[in-house]
Design an enzyme around this catalytic site. Structure first.
Site, mmCIF file in Angstrom:
data_model
loop_
_atom_site.group_PDB
_atom_site.id
_atom_site.type_symbol
_atom_site.label_atom_id
_atom_site.label_comp_id
_atom_site.label_asym_id
_atom_site.label_seq_id
_atom_site.Cartn_x
_atom_site.Cartn_y
_atom_site.Cartn_z
ATOM 1 C CE1 TYR A 117 -3.213 -3.020 0.892
ATOM 2 C CE2 TYR A 117 -1.861 -3.307 2.847
ATOM 3 C CZ TYR A 117 -2.834 -3.766 1.984
ATOM 4 O OH TYR A 117 -3.432 -4.971 2.230
ATOM 5 C CG ASP B 29 -10.944 -14.216 7.253
ATOM 6 O OD1 ASP B 29 -9.967 -14.778 7.779
ATOM 7 O OD2 ASP B 29 -10.828 -13.283 6.430
ATOM 8 C CE LYS C 7 -2.589 -11.308 8.492
ATOM 9 N NZ LYS C 7 -3.894 -10.871 8.022
#
Ligand SMILES: *Cc1c(COP(=O)(O)O)cnc(C)c1O
Length: 421
Positions: free
Chosen positions: A16, A245, A274
């Site tokens: 980003y 999730d 993760k």
């Protein structure tokens, strides 16, 4: 060293960031335990666990050994037509530690892909059941599910990337961010908007997707377990699949092994990622029930996904060791220890007029400001004080490695309080 940083600034995308005006980056030379060692000799205490992953700390001898042992056997084989013990063991463990109905595992190569896979499973299931109109997903505002296209479509429509890809991102159905705080008594009205949406749209819905209890990158928000229970009940009532999730929340982070346990519910589809390899390699998994798996496979149907690096043996071997370290440790009392230090130390931030809210759950500590934080200034402030914390938007937050000492964690918290004062 400045040559390396020059090239980095001029040629490499970071997450980003702008190519012409990138944020400064720190050059990491090595890392050990909870300490990042920079090329210039400075050390930073890591409050981020490299975006929730590095739960056992960096350069862990057991994880290193697992990787070395596996690399001398085989680093990778295709998963089409071939299988191997590291993947089989990993899937056995995942089936064992997740809610009982989840019995079928798909190994994905990243969290976002595991979300794509979850959405495809839900859509393929309803197609196989002769209900092709059921292909929309109902999602919560404030959610984050990854950066690929289907995942983006269910991220918060304002803080996500919908405005950039308006014509290409699938339109999904959104309901209010759950407004019932985790730490306050439950307000039964907080389910109303969700209820209205599922009632109105259920005939076109394949699934509901949510991050159970903790919404992560979409705002670090903790909501009440009763909301999740109500969602499960409404999904059952309207025959809509529930995708949990748990890519960020799974594997102990919220103080439970999986955040669904706070509500005592089981989803139809579960994403894990993760922390799965302790931060060593990219790996995720999508688990589902036999009902969904057999539904998809009815009349000879096959599930249509198969990444090149599916079930990568090296990643699976490290994941097996990482899960063993976690499960055989006193992870729950340890998370309680982290939670009580976060609670005690971050409370001081509440007295600042710049601070809107302070919240803590398990190994997650959040200071929410009234105004957005300048990321460059924040980074300079923390690095100068030997701490690695990377705020986004109005949020100054940490989710440290589980192995962080009382002393290091206290120092990270005190630096956050100093920054937000
Ligand atoms: C990080 C994250 C993802 C995306 O995972 P990647 O491995 O970055 O693709 C999806 N969902 C949640 C809740 C996450 O925190």
């Amino acid at each position: 060293m400045s040559d390396l940083l020059d090239f980095d600034q001029n040629h490499i995308w970071h997450p980003y960031t702008s190519a012409t005006n990138p944020l400064p980056t720190q050059l990491v030379e090595s890392a050990q335990g909870v300490r990042l060692k920079l090329q210039d000799g400075r050390e930073l205490i890591d409050g981020m666990a490299s975006w929730w992953c590095v739960i056992h700390g960096y350069n862990h001898p057991k994880l290193n050994q697992a990787a070395k042992d596996q690399i001398d056997r085989v680093a990778h084989v295709m998963f089409g037509g071939l299988t191997h013990e590291p993947a089989i063991k990993l899937c056995q463990t995942l089936v064992n530690i997740t809610p009982e109905p989840l019995q079928q595992v798909f190994l994905a190569d990243s969290g976002s892909i595991s979300v794509e896979v979850a959405i495809k499973m839900a859509i393929q299931f309803w197609q196989a059941k002769g209900k092709p109109s059921r292909r929309k997903i109902l999602s919560l505002r404030g959610g984050y599910h990854g950066d690929t296209f289907a995942a983006m479509s269910v991220c918060d429509p304002d803080t996500g990337m919908h405005h950039l890809f308006n014509e290409t991102v699938t339109k999904q159905v959104f309901t209010e961010r759950p407004n019932c705080r985790f730490d306050k008594s439950y307000n039964p009205n907080s389910i109303n908007d969700f209820k209205r949406n599922i009632e109105e749209h259920h005939q076109n819905l394949a699934a509901v997707i949510l991050e159970p209890i903790v919404q992560g990158a979409g705002g670090m928000w903790f909501y009440h377990p009763e909301f999740l229970k109500q969602v499960r009940d409404l999904c059952d009532k309207y025959n809509v699949l529930l995708i949990a999730d748990e890519i960020a929340t799974g594997l102990g982070r919220t103080g439970k092994l999986f955040a669904c346990e706070w509500a005592g519910i089981s989803p139809d589809i579960l994403c894990v990622g993760k922390a799965l390899t302790g931060g060593y390699l990219s790996l995720a998994a999508t688990l589902t029930t036999k009902v969904v798996a057999e539904g998809i496979s009815e009349a000879g149907g096959v599930f249509m996904h198969g990444p090149t690096f599916m079930g990568n043996p090296l990643a699976c071997a490290v994941a097996n060791e990482s899960l063993r370290l976690l499960i055989e440790s006193d992870w729950q009392p340890n998370l309680n220890r982290i939670e009580s230090i976060l609670t005690r130390e971050l409370a001081a931030a509440k007295s600042s007029a710049r601070v809107a809210d302070v919240r803590v759950l398990g190994g997650i500590g959040v200071i929410e400001m009234h105004q957005p934080v300048d990321a460059t200034e924040a980074q300079r402030f923390f690095v100068e004080r030997g701490v690695w914390v990377r705020p986004f938007g109005k949020l100054v937050y940490i989710m440290p490695p589980y192995v962080i000492s009382d002393e290091d964690l206290t120092r990270v918290c005190q630096t956050m309080v100093e920054f937000t004062a």
